[in-house]
Design an enzyme around this catalytic site. Sequence first.
Site, mmCIF file in Angstrom:
data_model
loop_
_atom_site.group_PDB
_atom_site.id
_atom_site.type_symbol
_atom_site.label_atom_id
_atom_site.label_comp_id
_atom_site.label_asym_id
_atom_site.label_seq_id
_atom_site.Cartn_x
_atom_site.Cartn_y
_atom_site.Cartn_z
ATOM 1 N N HIS A 37 6.763 -14.749 -18.997
ATOM 2 C CA HIS A 37 6.569 -13.399 -19.743
ATOM 3 C C HIS A 37 7.665 -12.425 -19.169
ATOM 4 O O HIS A 37 8.265 -11.652 -20.019
ATOM 5 C CB HIS A 37 5.338 -12.833 -20.037
ATOM 6 N N HIS A 66 2.936 -8.996 -28.943
ATOM 7 C CA HIS A 66 1.876 -8.891 -28.296
ATOM 8 C C HIS A 66 0.759 -10.099 -29.053
ATOM 9 O O HIS A 66 -0.372 -9.846 -29.233
ATOM 10 C CB HIS A 66 1.336 -7.596 -28.392
#
Lengths: 729, 214
Positions: A45, A91
């Site tokens: 990430h 998200h």
Amino acid sequence: MGDSGKPLYEELGLLPAEYDRVVQLMGREPSDPELVMFSLMWSEHCSYKHSKPLLKGFPTTGPRVVMGPGENAGAVDVGDGLAIVFKVESHNHPSAVEPFQGAATGVGGIVRDIIAVGAKPIALLDSLRFGTLDSARSRFLFRRAVEGIGHYGNCIGIPNVGGEVQFDERYEDSCLVNAMCVGVVPHDKILSCAAKGLGNRLVLIGNRTGRDGIGGASVLASAELGDDDADKRPSVQVGDPFTERKLIDCCLAMGEAGLLVALQDLGAAGLTSAASEMASRGEVGLAIDLDRVPLREQGLAPGEVLVSESQERMLAIVEPANMDAVVEMARRHELDATDIGEVTDTGELNALWRGEEVVRIPSLYLTDDVPFYEVPRNAMPAPEPIDLSTVPEPADLGAAWLALMGDPNIASKRWVFEQYDQLVGAGTMRRPGGDAGVVRIPGTNRAIAVTLDCAEWHTELSPYEGGMASVLEAARNVACTGAVPIAATDCLNYANPDKGSTGWRLAESIRGMADALTAIGAPIVSGNVSLYNESPRGPIYPTPVVGIVGLLDDASTSVGSAFDRQGDAIVLIGYGEPRVDASRYLGRCAGRPPAPEPANDAALFRLLAACAAKRLLTSAHDVSEGGLAVALAESAIAGGVGASVQVPAGRRADEAMFGEGGGRVVASCDPAHVDAITALAEAGVEVTVIGTVGGDEVSVDAGGSTARVSLRDLAQVWEGSIPAALEAA
Amino acid sequence: MSQPRVAVLRFPGTLDHESAARAVEGVGAEPVFTHHEDAALPDGTVAVVIPGGFSYGDHLRPGALASRTPIMGAVKAHAAGGGRVLGICNGFQILCESGLLPGVLRPNASLSFICRQAELEVADSGTAWTGGRAEGETLSIPFKHHDGAWFGDPGSTRVVLRYRGENPNGSIDKIAGISNLAGNVMGLMPHPEEAQDPLLGSVDGRVLFAALVA
């Protein structure tokens, strides 16, 4: 050892070889807080360790680019001394675990990326994907994610002007929540995140630090979802939009007053990521006194303070002489601004805890020395085109048309966007529901058109062409408003790149996107990658969501999608033949959709912009899902007036009406303008008059086969489908 | 001659102050942003706008905390002297919470936020706020709120604007905006500052701002 008996590094998500590299770089075993920091900064990430080598293929430069990828968000020049700043971000994993807070904090995070550049946010968009609405879990995720976006976005006062919502069983476990924010800033007020100036203060502004979101980037966002996801709920951050609004006002006021040397938001990996990015980019060191970080609760370990993902926090570099003014301005906004450290010349990140140094890491180790991986590229064979004879021909074309209008992927998303403030700021000229949102650039006569789009079925079947199609569909939406597409942002949502053909699809679709972006002259200035979107039940479709920003030099020339003048000519503009392959009409991801022709699209976009500037068009609407018949119905519903058209049947009437592919736009205009429009068209773009606006029904004649449905029936099915699917449950 | 001054209040969480200020400029007046901690209105203030937003994040109840700030004492004194006050959306909620207007704003009947264009019918042409439009004439102005259903005794107030057609939020008598009996304090849920620019579709919001300095 961790609690599970596995080594701590493994529990934190590092591979044995990665741990060895940490030890080798450091020349010693890392302390626990240091290990936590490495595990987060080296997570997929934060580091993009699987995707970064591929992203180098994107075009990232051009005459308008002011700031390309690498900063908090990209910026492009739009004239009048102003730049438009924008980025899209995912998200997904938090939203799959806790949709309300997951989606809400997704909005909060992307907004802070924009204010970190010093820009005032002027628009939000979302691209959402869930399982089908017959699943109770998907209905729950859909409802709550939309509520979360509304709750956060409405309260911070940024209009939500567009986006997309799709439903497919492949997103049942791994829903996608991508949010894009657009801001505006004068060139000379653009802020960088690079820390500078020995002895300058490191200032934490905004919320207090708590335990929320500890390890979110590694535990949630860099692993596949499994059956124990409910246990991961504490890794989801909790948002406070009221504090975010104060933070927006406060940071913009500080930037305006020239009080900030640098600004950075705290997102994934919290203080660790923010401080190491600022140090590495500024080629300096940062010394942090953890005891000075304002805490929301007692008893946090130093490693927790360093990686907490508590929301609504920004990190600033401030000259000592400006500290009093910064603290006073924060107080005026009812926020904390706390001096937590200083800029040093060591190139290291140092953290003190109760007077003892618990962290000493050269910041480049965290930001630049992550091991990169080549993804395996297991190519799939090109799919066979659909044999049309195997597709049953509908007895009633009108019934087939109505069924398509009610497909939740095509149906009106009013239920979604009515829950969002589309207008705040008094700049929204074109609201959600059309091809693209159009927003005035404050203080000028210009406007921007923005959209998010993706062609995931196409990308699954032929990733190179699907990457192109994703770019071109988004750009076509923007071009329909009369705007010139000038730049792009991307959110690459994929499954585990080490499994199956995902790595190949990732690489190929990036190549396709890059070629299409080059052809239309819209460089990528920011972006985000989200991998591991898969569950034991399988991977998502490769979903490269593309955000395009277009510019209208004269806001008053923008074009809408509604037929609104009886007697207007209906004109089909563009290229390509409709095909059932991978169409909503076919209803499944199969076949070989026709390859896009980016050069023809570029010519189409130039034509649309020229026609808009000369005010030749009443409306323009992209022919996409559901084909020509659905595009006509949508323009008719939007304007409250019917239409009648005739087109050749091609291979078959149903394919002519509902097939997809190519780059086609349904426009309406004064019949007297048709010649002028045709004269402006370059090679590769056909302009064909196909009918007339008028009446209270929409009829399509394809080579003698006719479908004819009343406007009222079309509107009822199209508007009612999603509310009905939610109420029936 | 200098322009008349209109105070545009700002609380933490106020969102529409800039659009409201532009609308004030549009009627030839000078907007002055006024901070919630101030105990007095700017010198020479002729009228007050309380713009929309989420003051104090709607904590406690929408408008409840803002109604207890120092600046609202000054607004009450201004209104008591006959000065004009326009409260929009959260500003309307603040006026009700301060007792400057009767009633309360309850959550929408759908319990969800709604953003939509509305056709508003002039229900009382006797106040300055509708600029001489006759009863039954309409103004096209958008609304966007979660707590916009006015509840109270319509007899205790003057109903100035009603939603035409379907009642979007469950307010009593389809009420969209009311004034006090004296007519100098006006509150409405729709956003006239969003109906000022022809490129945005309607300029019908201008009459409410014109009334501030009429």
